[in-house]
Every structure is written in structure tokens, then in C-alpha cells.
Design a protein around this motif. Structure first.
Motif, short mmCIF file in Angstrom:
data_model
loop_
_atom_site.label_atom_id
_atom_site.label_comp_id
_atom_site.label_asym_id
_atom_site.label_seq_id
_atom_site.Cartn_x
_atom_site.Cartn_y
_atom_site.Cartn_z
N HIS A 84 0.86 -1.18 0.00
CA HIS A 84 0.00 0.00 0.00
C HIS A 84 0.90 1.23 0.00
N ASP A 85 0.47 2.24 -0.75
CA ASP A 85 1.21 3.51 -0.85
C ASP A 85 2.64 3.31 -1.36
N LYS A 174 -4.30 0.35 -7.14
CA LYS A 174 -4.71 0.92 -5.85
C LYS A 174 -3.65 0.77 -4.78
N GLU A 175 -2.70 -0.13 -5.00
CA GLU A 175 -1.63 -0.32 -4.00
C GLU A 175 -0.55 0.77 -4.10
#
Length: 646
Positions: A84-85, A174-175
Motif C-alpha cells: 500500500h502507498d 490501488k496499491e
């Protein structure tokens, strides 16, 4: 019973007993019976194999990303599990995106190609994409597709394709944290540079490595008008199939013989079916630096469309393929006032070695893996700074250039473009001397015979030998020093260090009995006869900087003209950039010759409109006279600097 009959009866009983024994099942064994589940009438290969990946530390996706004109480009995405991010690292390539992530390993670092292993530590999403018309992508492939404009009347190019790809990635992965860096070497470096002409707002940092910037002036196709004919194999490998094609088949093991027997490059190409290749037909029709080449020169285009993306222009000091592009792109941007976000890096490497191990370059050995150290200590932290916001230990300097003699990196915040260098002539002297003092006069001559061109490597020169090709720029030049068509000028043994930082300029005054001709100039470090720390380097003649210049372009690259026979002409051209120290006990040598074969095509030494298609009768001997006196003080102009203790 007679003995014979008795013996026969005994044998019969034994055979019967044996047969009965073999027919009887062993204890616990049942007789065979075919059941329906034993029979397979279809294929033993399933329609779709799904490999369990529960223990994988990444997820691999393959998608077709739509471009603005509806064409879809095949894209491979590797995402660390639980990500994530994370920032994304994008590479656009004509060399098979799937092959860059083909390792069948549960660990991301083991599944990617060598250039990405240090990036595959779980902190980046890695993305590879096939450019239009190659491998899994739709559309039409055009070699280094020109930007939209006079040479490309469509509404798409590799600038728009990069923009559309990045736009899709930040909206669909989305990650990610919505930030993208681009990297790539050679052709892939060209795609990075193309993306910079109009970068997507999410493109935050870029590193074109050994990019193809100007194919005529000094990258893959020509050097100052001399054709790099061994690269013709690239045409068939790249353009005879959407995937990977084959190189041109060879009659002989030695390419020197192959190209000599073929005659001209055009004859070679015609014999091997090149007229079927649209790129070859366009290419062959433009042997001079006309609009076809000028409108594709990326250093000029980058200045016309400067970006604010922090960019590292990176290449090897002995890059045998694209030694021109990165330096000239950086210099053009620096001179135009865009130096703040552009940095130059030159390592002790061959072409694209930055993506492989860097312990040595041929006979030159380094104290550690220079490429791994650079990736881990410089480029990845620099990308992290712009993509993750992590601070850097110290700012990246304007230029980082490896000192191959002292074996360390030198940092410069005032590195000068070649046009701003202070130059010191080192003159050709009588008796084949070389020195900084004015020459006393004289000249030297040699006969250049197209039937016996000077080889660029010691023969035989096989067509497929990666190690020799990668390191030919550091080949010991003693293998040609005694040829009568090679002139070697040497200083006395040096008593103090001569430090050269920048681009040497060849400034040759010469006469020829022909009406055309080439000039090869080499700047060489001659080692002492004995080197106790490495005996194999005793007397080694190490090329430090060399290039070739086609004489017809002495006045204009776009408008060639015949050389007036037997009249002194000046041939002034730039040699590749260096950061080098000639040490006490060594000598400096300058070599001059007219051929570097079969790497470069032979000049017929008779002026013809298009050398690519010179006829056998056009190739003639010529006597070349190099002046170093009243008619011209031939020299190599060196950017000598005062030696500063480190």
C-alpha cells in the motif's frame, strides 16, 4: 528310457514349471484390469494451468492498457503482497516485457531480470510494458517512432503512450501512492527521454541510461557519418518479427571477411533481404544529417520542450553502443538553463552494464561491484527521495564521473559542457613524438587501402561474441601499432600527472590523394613496461577516448562535399567525454588511421553520392598525409585541469 529322451523330458518339465511360476501372481498382487479412469482421450495439457502462489511474496498481473487511439499495450505489473502507498517504477521496452519478469520464483527479487533485482525489495511496484507493435502489444512498430510532427503525422507517439500508461497506472493500481519513476537503458532509455517531452504530472523522477539520442551523430547507427555496419543485425533481429527475429546468417566465422567480401553495406543488405524492411529503405535514403535525422535528435527536442522532472542522464565511460546520447542531452539542457533538475553520471562501464555486475571492465578491475554500489547507494536513494519523500544523505551533484585510475567517484558542481571547456593542445611532433610544445614542422604519410582495412579488434572477429563486443573500447592497441597504415605519436615518459576532465577535440590537418576519406583518432594511455601489481598490464595501450569522422562532412553534416585532392583540409571533431589521469611513468599516445573495420563501413576514398551503395570500382587506395608544421599543426585539444589532491 534312453538318455536323450530322458533329458528332453526333464527340460520340458522345467520350462512348464517356469512358465507356471511367472504366470502366477506374487503374494499380495492382484491381476491387472483396465478401468475407465485409466483412459485419457484428450490432451494431458490442461486448458489453463494455475500455479499455486500462496507462498509468493508478490502478485503478478498482465494487463492490456488502452491508449488514446484505442491501441492496447501489453503490460506486466509486479506488486509486493500486502503493498500500500508504494511508488511505481516503469520501463517501456521493445525487448519483451514478459522476459523481464520471467523467473519462476516465489521471491520477487529472484523473479526479475538483473537490472531490477535491487528494486525488488518489496518497496516498489515494478511495471514493464511492450511498446507499440512489439511482443504482446497491439499497433504498428516504427523504429524509435519520431515525435508527432513532420515525420509522424499521427496523433500518438512514445510521449503520448507514456502519458496514457502512467495515467492508467495511477488510476488503477490501488496499491500505489500515485507516483511514478521511469528508468531504462539504450532503446528503453530513449523511451524515458521521449516521456520527458511532455511528462505526466505523476512522473516524478527519471533515469535514461545510455539512451539513444542522436543515431547519426554518435549513437547506434552512425558516428559523424561513418556507418556502424555491424549493427545491421539489429535490423533483422528487431523488425522481421513482432517478437525476436534472427541475426543475419554468416558465411564465415570472421566478420572481417564477411563484410569485406560483401563490398558495400548496401550490397550486404540487399543480399540479405533488407529491402523488405521499411526502416532500412528510409535509413538508406538518408546517409547525411538531413531533416530525417535532425527532427529526431532528442537533445534538440528536449531543449525545445524542457521538463521539471528530476532526471539522471547516465552512461558508461566506455559505452561501445551509445556513448553520445546521455552526455549531449545533459549538455544541451545545461546550456539552455535547465541544469538544476538534470544530472550527469558516467560510470566505468560498457553499454548497459549499470544493470549487471560491475566488478571489472575487461582488464580493468575495480575495488568492489561498482554497479551494485551505485544502484544501492545513489540511484535508489535518489528515486526514493522523489517518490517516497525520504531524505538524502547529501544532494546529488551536477555531475558524478568515475575516476578509473584512482578508482573512485568524483563529484562536480561546475562540470562544463564541451563548448565551454578550456583546452590545451597536445601536438603531433616530428619523429612520431607528442607534446605540449609547438611542433617544429613536418608531416607523416600512410597508404589507406580499402582492401586491407584496419580491424577494430584483433582477428578473427566473430559475429556473436558478447564479451569481445562489450569490451572492444578497452582493447590493447598494440595489435595495430606496427601496421604501416596506423600512425602512433607518443610523449616521453611522464614525470607528473596530466588530468583530463571533459571532451577532447581532435584537430587534424591532412591531405589525401583521394576525394573522400575517414579519420580515426584515438587518445591512449601507454602503461609502463612492467606493472608489478598487475603484470598483464605491462606495456598495455589503453584507449581512453576515440572516434571516427567521415571527411566529406568537414564543412557541413547535412551537405557533404568532395575533398579536394592533395590540398590540406582541417578535420575537427569531438571525442567522447572522459575523467582521466595520465600518471607519472606512463606515456600519452595519439593514434591516427582511416579505418576501423568491420565495425564501421569502409570509405571508398572516392567521392560518391551515397557511400552505402558504393561500387567495387569506387574503392581505391589513397595516400594520407598528416601535417604537423607550417601547413597545419595537428593536435588533440585536451581539457587539462590542475590536479587537486582528493
Amino acid at each position: 528310457m534312453k538318455k536323450a529322451a530322458l533329458a528332453s523330458a526333464i527340460v520340458s518339465l522345467v520350462c512348464l514349471a517356469s512358465a507356471t511360476a511367472f504366470a502366477a501372481p506374487l503374494p499380495g498382487q492382484e491381476s491387472s484390469k483396465v478401468t475407465p479412469d485409466m483412459i485419457q482421450t484428450g490432451s494431458d495439457i490442461p486448458a489453463k494451468w494455475v500455479q499455486p502462489q500462496g507462498n509468493f511474496d508478490y502478485v503478478k498481473r498482465e494487463v492490456m492498457i488502452p491508449m488514446r487511439d484505442g491501441v492496447k499495450l501489453h503490460t506486466v505489473i509486479m506488486i509486493p503482497k500486502g503493498a500500500h502507498d508504494l511508488p511505481m517504477l516503469l520501463e517501456r521496452t521493445p525487448y519483451d516485457a514478459s522476459g523481464m519478469a520471467s523467473g519462476n520464483s516465489p521471491h520477487m527479487a529472484d523473479a526479475v531480470w538483473s537490472g531490477d533485482k535491487d528494486w525488488a525489495d518489496g518497496s516498489y511496484i515494478l511495471v514493464w510494458q511492450d511498446i507499440r507493435g512489439k511482443y504482446g502489444s497491439e499497433g504498428k512498430y516504427i523504429m524509435t517512432r519520431p515525435p508527432m510532427g513532420p515525420l509522424n503525422p499521427t496523433k500518438t507517439d512514445d510521449t503520448t503512450d507514456a502519458w496514457d500508461t502512467i495515467d492508467w497506472l495511477v488510476k488503477n493500481i490501488k496499491e500505489s501512492n500515485g507516483k511514478v519513476g521511469m528508468i531504462g537503458s539504450s532503446y528503453d532509455g530513449w523511451t524515458v527521454a521521449m516521456a520527458l517531452l511532455h511528462p505526466h504530472p505523476a512522473l516524478k523522477v527519471a533515469a535514461p541510461e545510455s539512451p539513444m539520442v542522436d543515431g547519426w551523430m554518435g549513437d547506434d547507427w552512425y558516428h559523424y557519418g561513418a556507418l556502424r555496419q555491424v549493427n545491421l543485425d539489429y535490423f533483422t533481429g528487431q523488425m522481421t518479427k513482432q517478437g525476436s527475429g534472427q541475426s543475419v546468417p554468416r558465411e564465415n566465422y570472421d566478420d572481417y571477411t564477411n563484410f569485406l567480401e560483401a563490398g558495400s553495406p548496401g550490397a550486404w543488405a540487399d543480399a540479405h533481404g533488407f529491402k523488405q524492411l521499411p526502416w532500412w529503405n528510409r535509413f538508406a535514403a538518408h546517409p547525411s544529417y538531413d531533416a530525417f535525422w535532425q527532427l529526431q535528435a532528442l537533445d534538440k527536442l528536449l531543449v525545445q520542450h524542457p521538463s521539471n522532472v528530476p532526471t539522471m542522464w547516465l552512461q558508461g565511460l566506455w559505452d561501445q553502443e551509445d556513448i553520445y546520447g546521455a552526455v549531449h542531452a545533459w549538455e544541451a539542457l545545461e546550456k539552455a538553463g535547465h541544469g538544476a533538475n538534470n544530472h550527469l553520471v558516467m560510470g566505468p562501464w560498457w553499454h548497459s552494464q549499470i544493470n549487471r555486475a560491475g566488478w571489472n571492465l575487461g582488464p580493468l578491475k575495480w575495488p568492489g561491484d561498482t554497479t551494485a554500489q551505485f544502484r544501492q547507494q545513489v540511484i535508489i536513494p535518489w528515486f526514493n527521495h522523489y517518490l517516497r519523500g525520504t531524505p538524502m544523505a547529501k544532494p546529488l551533484p551536477e555531475a558524478m564521473i568515475y575516476n578509473a585510475v584512482e578508482q573512485h567517484w568524483d563529484s562536480f558542481n561546475d562540470w562544463k559542457p564541451a563548448s565551454e571547456q578550456k583546452l590545451t593542445p597536445i601536438y603531433l611532433q616530428g619523429d612520431f613524438g607528442l607534446g605540449f610544445e609547438q611542433p617544429s614542422g613536418g608531416s607523416d604519410s600512410y597508404v589507406s587501402d580499402p582492401a586491407k582495412p584496419v580491424p577494430y579488434l584483433q582477428r578473427p572477429i566473430p559475429a556473436q561474441n558478447e564479451d569481445r563486443w562489450r569490451t572492444w573500447l578497452v582493447q590493447d592497441q598494440r595489435f595495430v601499432v606496427d601496421r604501416p597504415d596506423v600512425l602512433s605519436y607518443t610523449t616521453p615518459v611522464l614525470t607528473k600527472t596530466v588530468t583530463v576532465q571533459g571532451a577532447p577535440i581532435a584537430d587534424i590537418f591532412a591531405r589525401t590523394t583521394g576525394t573522400d576519406g575517414d579519420f580515426v583518432v584515438k587518445l591512449i594511455d601507454v602503461y609502463p613496461g612492467s606493472v608489478p601489481t598487475d603484470p598483464t598490464m605491462g606495456g598495455y595501450e589503453l584507449p581512453v577516448s576515440m572516434d571516427i569522422f567521415r571527411g566529406r562532412y568537414r564543412k557541413s553534416f547535412s551537405d557533404p562535399s568532395p575533398i579536394p585532392a592533395n590540398e590540406v583540409q582541417q578535420y575537427r571533431f569531438r571525442l567522447p567525454t572522459i575523467n582521466y589521469e595520465f600518471k607519472p611513468g606512463h606515456r600519452i599516445m595519439v593514434q591516427i588511421q582511416s579505418t576501423l573495420f568491420p565495425l564501421y563501413d569502409r570509405n571508398p576514398q572516392t567521392y560518391v553520392p551515397n557511400i552505402l551503395f558504393a561500387k567495387p570500382a569506387d574503392y581505391k587506395k589513397a595516400t594520407i598525409t598528416i601535417e604537423h608544421g607550417a601547413d597545419g599543426k595537428s593536435a588533440v585539444l585536451l581539457p587539462v585541469v590542475a590536479t587537486t589532491p582528493r
